[in-house]
Design an enzyme around this catalytic site. Structure first.
Site, mmCIF file in Angstrom:
data_model
loop_
_atom_site.group_PDB
_atom_site.id
_atom_site.type_symbol
_atom_site.label_atom_id
_atom_site.label_comp_id
_atom_site.label_asym_id
_atom_site.label_seq_id
_atom_site.Cartn_x
_atom_site.Cartn_y
_atom_site.Cartn_z
ATOM 1 N N THR A 8 26.947 46.259 48.676
ATOM 2 C CA THR A 8 27.139 47.614 48.174
ATOM 3 C C THR A 8 27.031 47.559 46.653
ATOM 4 O O THR A 8 26.674 46.519 46.087
ATOM 5 C CB THR A 8 28.504 48.174 48.601
ATOM 6 O OG1 THR A 8 29.533 47.280 48.141
ATOM 7 C CG2 THR A 8 28.590 48.286 50.122
ATOM 8 N N ILE A 24 31.434 43.579 57.395
ATOM 9 C CA ILE A 24 32.490 43.238 58.352
ATOM 10 C C ILE A 24 32.751 44.372 59.342
ATOM 11 O O ILE A 24 33.444 44.179 60.337
ATOM 12 C CB ILE A 24 33.810 42.831 57.656
ATOM 13 C CG1 ILE A 24 34.368 43.951 56.783
ATOM 14 C CG2 ILE A 24 33.617 41.550 56.856
ATOM 15 C CD1 ILE A 24 35.764 43.665 56.254
ATOM 16 N N THR A 29 46.437 43.241 47.503
ATOM 17 C CA THR A 29 46.706 43.690 46.142
ATOM 18 C C THR A 29 48.184 44.030 45.956
ATOM 19 O O THR A 29 48.881 44.369 46.925
ATOM 20 C CB THR A 29 45.860 44.942 45.830
ATOM 21 O OG1 THR A 29 46.273 45.530 44.601
ATOM 22 C CG2 THR A 29 46.019 45.995 46.925
ATOM 23 N N GLU A 76 49.060 46.658 44.581
ATOM 24 C CA GLU A 76 49.131 48.119 44.632
ATOM 25 C C GLU A 76 49.742 48.634 45.932
ATOM 26 O O GLU A 76 50.177 49.785 45.995
ATOM 27 C CB GLU A 76 47.749 48.732 44.404
ATOM 28 C CG GLU A 76 47.206 48.461 43.005
ATOM 29 C CD GLU A 76 46.015 49.326 42.649
ATOM 30 O OE1 GLU A 76 45.995 50.509 43.038
ATOM 31 O OE2 GLU A 76 45.104 48.808 41.981
ATOM 32 N N TYR A 81 43.080 54.042 48.300
ATOM 33 C CA TYR A 81 42.774 52.606 48.230
ATOM 34 C C TYR A 81 43.964 51.760 48.644
ATOM 35 O O TYR A 81 43.872 50.921 49.549
ATOM 36 C CB TYR A 81 42.337 52.222 46.810
ATOM 37 C CG TYR A 81 42.426 50.732 46.553
ATOM 38 C CD1 TYR A 81 41.707 49.838 47.330
ATOM 39 C CD2 TYR A 81 43.256 50.223 45.555
ATOM 40 C CE1 TYR A 81 41.800 48.459 47.116
ATOM 41 C CE2 TYR A 81 43.359 48.859 45.333
ATOM 42 C CZ TYR A 81 42.623 47.982 46.111
ATOM 43 O OH TYR A 81 42.727 46.628 45.908
ATOM 44 N N LYS A 108 44.569 49.323 51.995
ATOM 45 C CA LYS A 108 44.889 47.895 51.911
ATOM 46 C C LYS A 108 46.226 47.603 52.579
ATOM 47 O O LYS A 108 46.385 46.567 53.241
ATOM 48 C CB LYS A 108 44.914 47.444 50.445
ATOM 49 C CG LYS A 108 43.549 47.360 49.789
ATOM 50 C CD LYS A 108 42.610 46.379 50.482
ATOM 51 C CE LYS A 108 43.044 44.938 50.280
ATOM 52 N NZ LYS A 108 42.067 43.985 50.913
ATOM 53 N N ASN A 137 46.267 42.526 38.712
ATOM 54 C CA ASN A 137 44.934 42.864 38.198
ATOM 55 C C ASN A 137 44.194 41.628 37.706
ATOM 56 O O ASN A 137 44.702 40.886 36.865
ATOM 57 C CB ASN A 137 45.047 43.862 37.047
ATOM 58 C CG ASN A 137 45.330 45.265 37.526
ATOM 59 O OD1 ASN A 137 46.068 45.468 38.487
ATOM 60 N ND2 ASN A 137 44.753 46.245 36.856
ATOM 61 N N LEU A 196 38.436 48.388 34.010
ATOM 62 C CA LEU A 196 38.879 48.617 32.643
ATOM 63 C C LEU A 196 38.322 47.618 31.638
ATOM 64 O O LEU A 196 37.719 48.011 30.630
ATOM 65 C CB LEU A 196 40.412 48.607 32.584
ATOM 66 C CG LEU A 196 41.013 48.781 31.187
ATOM 67 C CD1 LEU A 196 40.678 50.158 30.623
ATOM 68 C CD2 LEU A 196 42.517 48.560 31.213
#
Length: 353
Positions: free
Chosen positions: A41, A67, A131, A133, A156, A160, A185, A196
């Site tokens: 992608t 996948i 992650t 997050e 997102y 996850k 990160n 970023l």
């Protein structure tokens, strides 16, 4: 005595962390070979492997595939004895998840489900890369631990978190040998320029606006990608099945601090006369923007003897230098030439590597 040869399937291996991991493993483990499965992608880039030596290329096999395609996964396991799987394959950009969440649901949840179904039959060891997050947002005090309840804020992080729960469920229900890592990160070479750090470096280089969400005081814990790669390999080789391991960089900084540091480094390296900080522009905050992330990596430090080796000040210098020294790689990503090359030259019966 000969060293046992191992064949590892790395999903999402043409992305930022996945490609760094492949470079790291091929360098550190001469008895490892890699099958690299990636859907290519927008963030997957085979140019990341132009840097491999001829010897390492012989231990790296690329397969274009997703996948979400269970048949592709089953064929890989039929054709090769896979000794382990490292699952990097994921949609990972929060902004994109807000505008187009369906892609995140498809890849991060359904794709992980497919992978688990195939692994369940072979009982192959899986390290699932997640992650910090998934834990949500922290206040001024405290750290994310492996026992911190999940509280995702974006499509997102919710996707996850869902994939993490699937992995845990397959271990508990089917005794599938799975381990989950949750990292902070990452930064380093090969990162797509929407993130970023590479975005700020390249915008400084081109004298473009440096966008800052909100007041710029959102805090992240920054982990150099090679430290992360070492941690993942350590977990794969020594980690306890069924466990989670948090991986952090011990480098908490506000976003605006990161941007100021990057401006200073780029200006110094390019001998710029006008400070890049004049390009900073504060913009409307992102919906659901978590205020602070910080990882407690005590568990992996005590149980597996891992801790980050790179100081942020040194590794961020190395990162800026890499982007400035590899402008052709940057241009191939920015202009879309790489995507056009893949579309023109790639077929199911012919792989570039």
């Amino acid at each position: 005595m000969s060293i046992e040869q191992k064949k590892i399937l790395v999903t999402g291996g043409a992305g930022f962390i996945g490609s760094n991991f492949i470079h790291y493993v091929l360098e550190k483990r001469k008895n490892y070979s890699i099958i690299n499965l990636d859907a290519l992608t927008y963030a997957g880039n085979l140019n990341n492997f132009n840097f491999l030596s001829e010897e390492k290329k012989k231990r790296h096999k690329f397969i274009k595939g997703n996948i979400c395609d269970k048949e592709t996964l089953e064929n890989i396991f039929k054709q090769d004895k896979i000794d382990g799987v490292i699952n990097f394959a994921a949609e990972s950009h929060v902004d994109r998840s807000i505008s187009t969440p369906i892609n995140f649901i498809q890849t991060n949840i359904f794709g992980t489900f497919n992978l688990l179904e195939v692994i369940k039959k072979s009982n192959t060891r899986l390290v699932h890369i997640s992650t910090d997050e998934v834990y949500g947002s922290l206040g001024k005090e405290g750290y994310f631990k492996e026992t911190t309840p999940y509280d995702p804020s974006s499509p997102y992080s919710a996707s996850k978190a869902s994939s993490d729960h699937l992995v845990k469920a397959y271990h508990r229900t089917y005794n599938t040998p799975c381990i989950i890592t949750n990292c902070s990160n990452n930064y380093g070479p090969f990162q797509f320029p929407e993130k970023l750090i590479p975005l700020i470096i390249l915008n400084c280089l081109e004298n473009k606006t440096l966008p800052v969400y909100g007041d710029g005081k959102n805090i992240r814990d920054w982990l150099y990608v090679l430290d992360h790669c070492e941690a993942i390999l350590t977990v794969f080789e020594k980690g306890i099945v069924g466990e989670n391991y948090n991986i952090g960089g011990n480098s908490e900084l506000q976003n605006i601090e990161i941007i100021n540091i990057l401006c200073d480094i780029v200006d110094k390296k390019l001998n710029k006369k006008v400070s890049s900080k004049k390009l900073i522009k504060f913009i409307a905050d992102r919906p659901g923007h978590d205020r602070r992330y910080a990882i407690d990596f005590t568990k992996i430090k005590n149980e597996l003897a891992w801790s980050p080796k790179y100081k942020f000040s040194d590794a961020i210098e190395k990162t800026v230098s890499w982007y400035l020294d590899n402008i052709e790689w940057v241009k191939s990503v920015q202009t879309g030439e790489y995507k056009k090359w893949i579309e023109k030259n790639y077929s199911k019966n012919r792989t570039p590597f």
